[in-house]
Design a protein around this motif. Structure first.
Motif, PDB file in Angstrom:
ATOM      1  N   CYS B  24      26.452   3.452 -12.620  1.00  0.00           N
ATOM      2  CA  CYS B  24      26.561   3.996 -13.701  1.00  0.00           C
ATOM      3  C   CYS B  24      26.544   2.715 -14.828  1.00  0.00           C
ATOM      4  CB  CYS B  24      27.385   4.776 -13.042  1.00  0.00           C
ATOM      5  SG  CYS B  24      27.291   5.996 -14.919  1.00  0.00           S
ATOM      6  N   GLN B  25      25.061   3.803 -15.996  1.00  0.00           N
ATOM      7  CA  GLN B  25      25.239   3.077 -16.801  1.00  0.00           C
ATOM      8  C   GLN B  25      25.776   3.316 -18.373  1.00  0.00           C
ATOM      9  OE1 GLN B  25      22.985  -0.205 -16.263  1.00  0.00           O
ATOM     10  NE2 GLN B  25      23.685  -0.181 -15.013  1.00  0.00           N
ATOM     11  N   LEU B  26      26.082   4.511 -18.300  1.00  0.00           N
ATOM     12  CA  LEU B  26      27.373   5.178 -19.043  1.00  0.00           C
ATOM     13  C   LEU B  26      28.305   3.753 -18.933  1.00  0.00           C
ATOM     14  CD1 LEU B  26      27.929   6.531 -21.283  1.00  0.00           C
ATOM     15  CD2 LEU B  26      28.401   8.491 -19.351  1.00  0.00           C
ATOM     16  N   ALA B  77      27.510   7.686 -27.131  1.00  0.00           N
ATOM     17  CA  ALA B  77      27.901   6.516 -25.299  1.00  0.00           C
ATOM     18  C   ALA B  77      27.797   5.500 -25.624  1.00  0.00           C
ATOM     19  CB  ALA B  77      27.223   7.742 -24.519  1.00  0.00           C
ATOM     20  N   GLU B  78      28.207   4.565 -24.502  1.00  0.00           N
ATOM     21  CA  GLU B  78      27.719   3.314 -24.756  1.00  0.00           C
ATOM     22  C   GLU B  78      27.610   2.423 -23.775  1.00  0.00           C
ATOM     23  OE1 GLU B  78      31.260   1.184 -27.540  1.00  0.00           O
ATOM     24  OE2 GLU B  78      31.358   3.017 -27.808  1.00  0.00           O
ATOM     25  N   TYR B  79      26.161   2.057 -23.782  1.00  0.00           N
ATOM     26  CA  TYR B  79      25.611   1.293 -22.102  1.00  0.00           C
ATOM     27  C   TYR B  79      25.751  -0.428 -22.122  1.00  0.00           C
ATOM     28  CZ  TYR B  79      23.398   5.667 -21.705  1.00  0.00           C
ATOM     29  OH  TYR B  79      23.727   7.726 -22.405  1.00  0.00           O
ATOM     30  N   LEU B  80      25.708  -0.271 -21.054  1.00  0.00           N
ATOM     31  CA  LEU B  80      25.966  -1.501 -19.978  1.00  0.00           C
ATOM     32  C   LEU B  80      24.912  -2.684 -21.053  1.00  0.00           C
ATOM     33  CD1 LEU B  80      27.712  -2.714 -18.113  1.00  0.00           C
ATOM     34  CD2 LEU B  80      25.607  -2.224 -16.031  1.00  0.00           C
ATOM     35  N   ASN B  81      24.181  -2.124 -21.306  1.00  0.00           N
ATOM     36  CA  ASN B  81      23.089  -3.459 -21.599  1.00  0.00           C
ATOM     37  C   ASN B  81      23.590  -3.190 -23.103  1.00  0.00           C
ATOM     38  OD1 ASN B  81      22.140  -0.906 -23.169  1.00  0.00           O
ATOM     39  ND2 ASN B  81      20.141  -0.872 -22.254  1.00  0.00           N
ATOM     40  N   LEU B 104      23.456  12.028 -21.124  1.00  0.00           N
ATOM     41  CA  LEU B 104      23.848  10.813 -21.149  1.00  0.00           C
ATOM     42  C   LEU B 104      24.277   9.987 -20.151  1.00  0.00           C
ATOM     43  CD1 LEU B 104      25.810  11.505 -24.680  1.00  0.00           C
ATOM     44  CD2 LEU B 104      23.942  10.344 -24.316  1.00  0.00           C
ATOM     45  N   ARG B 105      25.091  10.538 -18.996  1.00  0.00           N
ATOM     46  CA  ARG B 105      25.675  10.226 -17.805  1.00  0.00           C
ATOM     47  C   ARG B 105      24.315   8.847 -17.582  1.00  0.00           C
ATOM     48  NH1 ARG B 105      26.303  11.988 -12.612  1.00  0.00           N
ATOM     49  NH2 ARG B 105      25.842  13.621 -13.521  1.00  0.00           N
TER      50      ARG B 105
END
Lengths: 200, 176
Positions: B24-26, B77-81, B104-105
């Motif tokens: 999950c990137q989120l 929302a903050e992501y892995l990238n 977002l998820r």
């Protein structure tokens, strides 16, 4: 771009040369087929905006076969843009002036009317007879299949085949068959008459 | 702005995510809301009823609820990238919030920009690029063009002459 990829690009978009024999071919059907090769529609990379067509050499355009009564009925129009400058010519008149013109105009009108058309027409090389320049013929790597079978004349059949052709009946020995030169004989006869009348 | 000036990209996934396993990137979700104002009512409803379930179902996402007095509510929302995606949720119902959270998820975190094509591949051809001689008969150098024997038109139907000859052959074979 990597060197190898660049060369692959050249290979993919390389232009090949085709030859087409228009002897006894319908110019309308031929134009449809030749346009595919000029536009590059025979290639899987075809895109209407990319200039990926091939060169096409057409020989024997003098010996095309118009369908039906089109030699008399098919008309070519021209206007000089001056008053009274409208011209109409029948197909046989156009063909007598320029034996490549009928096929050329037909291909021009079959091609899509966009900015590429002029360039595509420049890649079409029409010759009234079979005398293609040697250097041009050396480029040819493949031939376009004809659109209709060329009819065979009586002379094209070997004598054995002519003799063995099935007959419903045989002519009697004493029967005199016309040799098909009746018209010429009449003409000679008329000419003689005319010359005689002049003398008198 | 012209169409060419709008930033565009090809379809892609993050590091082949989903092939083998899915990450999950989120990474972090911050829900900003106000305790007093009307426009945060739906967010307050959601925090009371649905937020704990959401956090339990998605243990890989760090969920924060921040009170911002007299500010309009938002989902951050903050992501892995490293990319951040903010969705303002003023006057939104709790049910609609759940849908935005689902959006977002399941996102990859890449920027939402114009797609040039609806499909894309990074390995265009395994067989190799097409060339004019691919799957084509290549003629030997001494082959002379034009060759009308080889390239005459296909004959799909019998002509009248052919039919006559065939019938005659049939009748003669019978008499023999």
């Amino acid at each position: 771009m990597h060197d190898r990829r660049r060369v692959l690009q050249w290979a993919t978009f390389a232009r090949s040369w085709w030859i087409f024999d228009a002897n006894h071919q319908c110019p309308f059907q031929s134009a449809n087929r030749l346009c595919l090769f000029l536009e590059g529609k025979h290639k899987p990379i075809y895109h209407p905006l990319s200039d990926c067509g091939d060169h096409v050499i057409v020989i024997n355009t003098k010996h095309i076969a118009m369908p039906d009564r089109f030699w008399r009925a098919w008309r070519h129009f021209h206007h000089t843009q001056y008053a009274g400058g409208f011209q109409v010519q029948r197909a046989w008149q156009v063909h007598r002036e320029d034996p490549t013109k009928i096929l050329k105009k037909q291909i021009y009108s079959t091609l899509t009317g966009n900015l590429l058309r002029k360039g595509l027409m420049a890649r079409l090389h029409l010759f009234p007879e079979e005398d293609v320049p040697e250097g041009m013929l050396r480029n040819v790597s493949n031939q376009i299949r004809q659109v209709m079978p060329v009819p065979k004349t009586l002379e094209d059949y070997p004598i054995e085949e002519r003799e063995s052709f099935p007959r419903v009946f045989e002519w009697p020995e004493e029967y005199v068959v016309k040799d098909g030169k009746e018209f010429e004989r009449q003409k000679e006869y008329l000419d003689e008459d005319l010359s005689l009348s002049k003398l008198q | 702005m012209t169409n060419r000036g709008i930033p565009s990209a090809f379809l892609r996934t993050t590091l082949h995510n989903g092939i083998g396993r899915y990450v999950c990137q989120l990474q972090r979700l911050t829900i900003k809301f106000c305790k007093e104002q009307k426009q945060s009512r739906g967010v307050r409803d959601f925090i009371e009823n649905g937020l704990v379930d959401f956090a339990k179902n998605n243990p890989s996402v760090a969920v924060y609820a921040q009170v911002k007095r007299h500010r309009s509510p938002a989902l951050v929302a903050e992501y892995l990238n490293g990319k951040t995606h903010i969705i303002p949720v003023a006057e939104k119902e709790a049910a609609e919030l759940l849908e935005w959270l689902d959006f977002l998820r399941t996102r990859s975190g890449e920027d939402l920009i114009r797609m040039r094509k609806s499909q894309h591949t990074f390995s265009p051809s395994i067989q190799g690029a097409w060339t004019p001689v691919t799957n084509k008969q290549v003629f030997p150098p001494d082959f002379t063009f034009p060759n009308n024997e080889l390239f005459q038109a296909h004959k799909f139907t019998e002509s009248a002459t052919d039919i006559l000859q065939r019938l005659a052959r049939k009748s003669t074979s019978k008499t023999d």
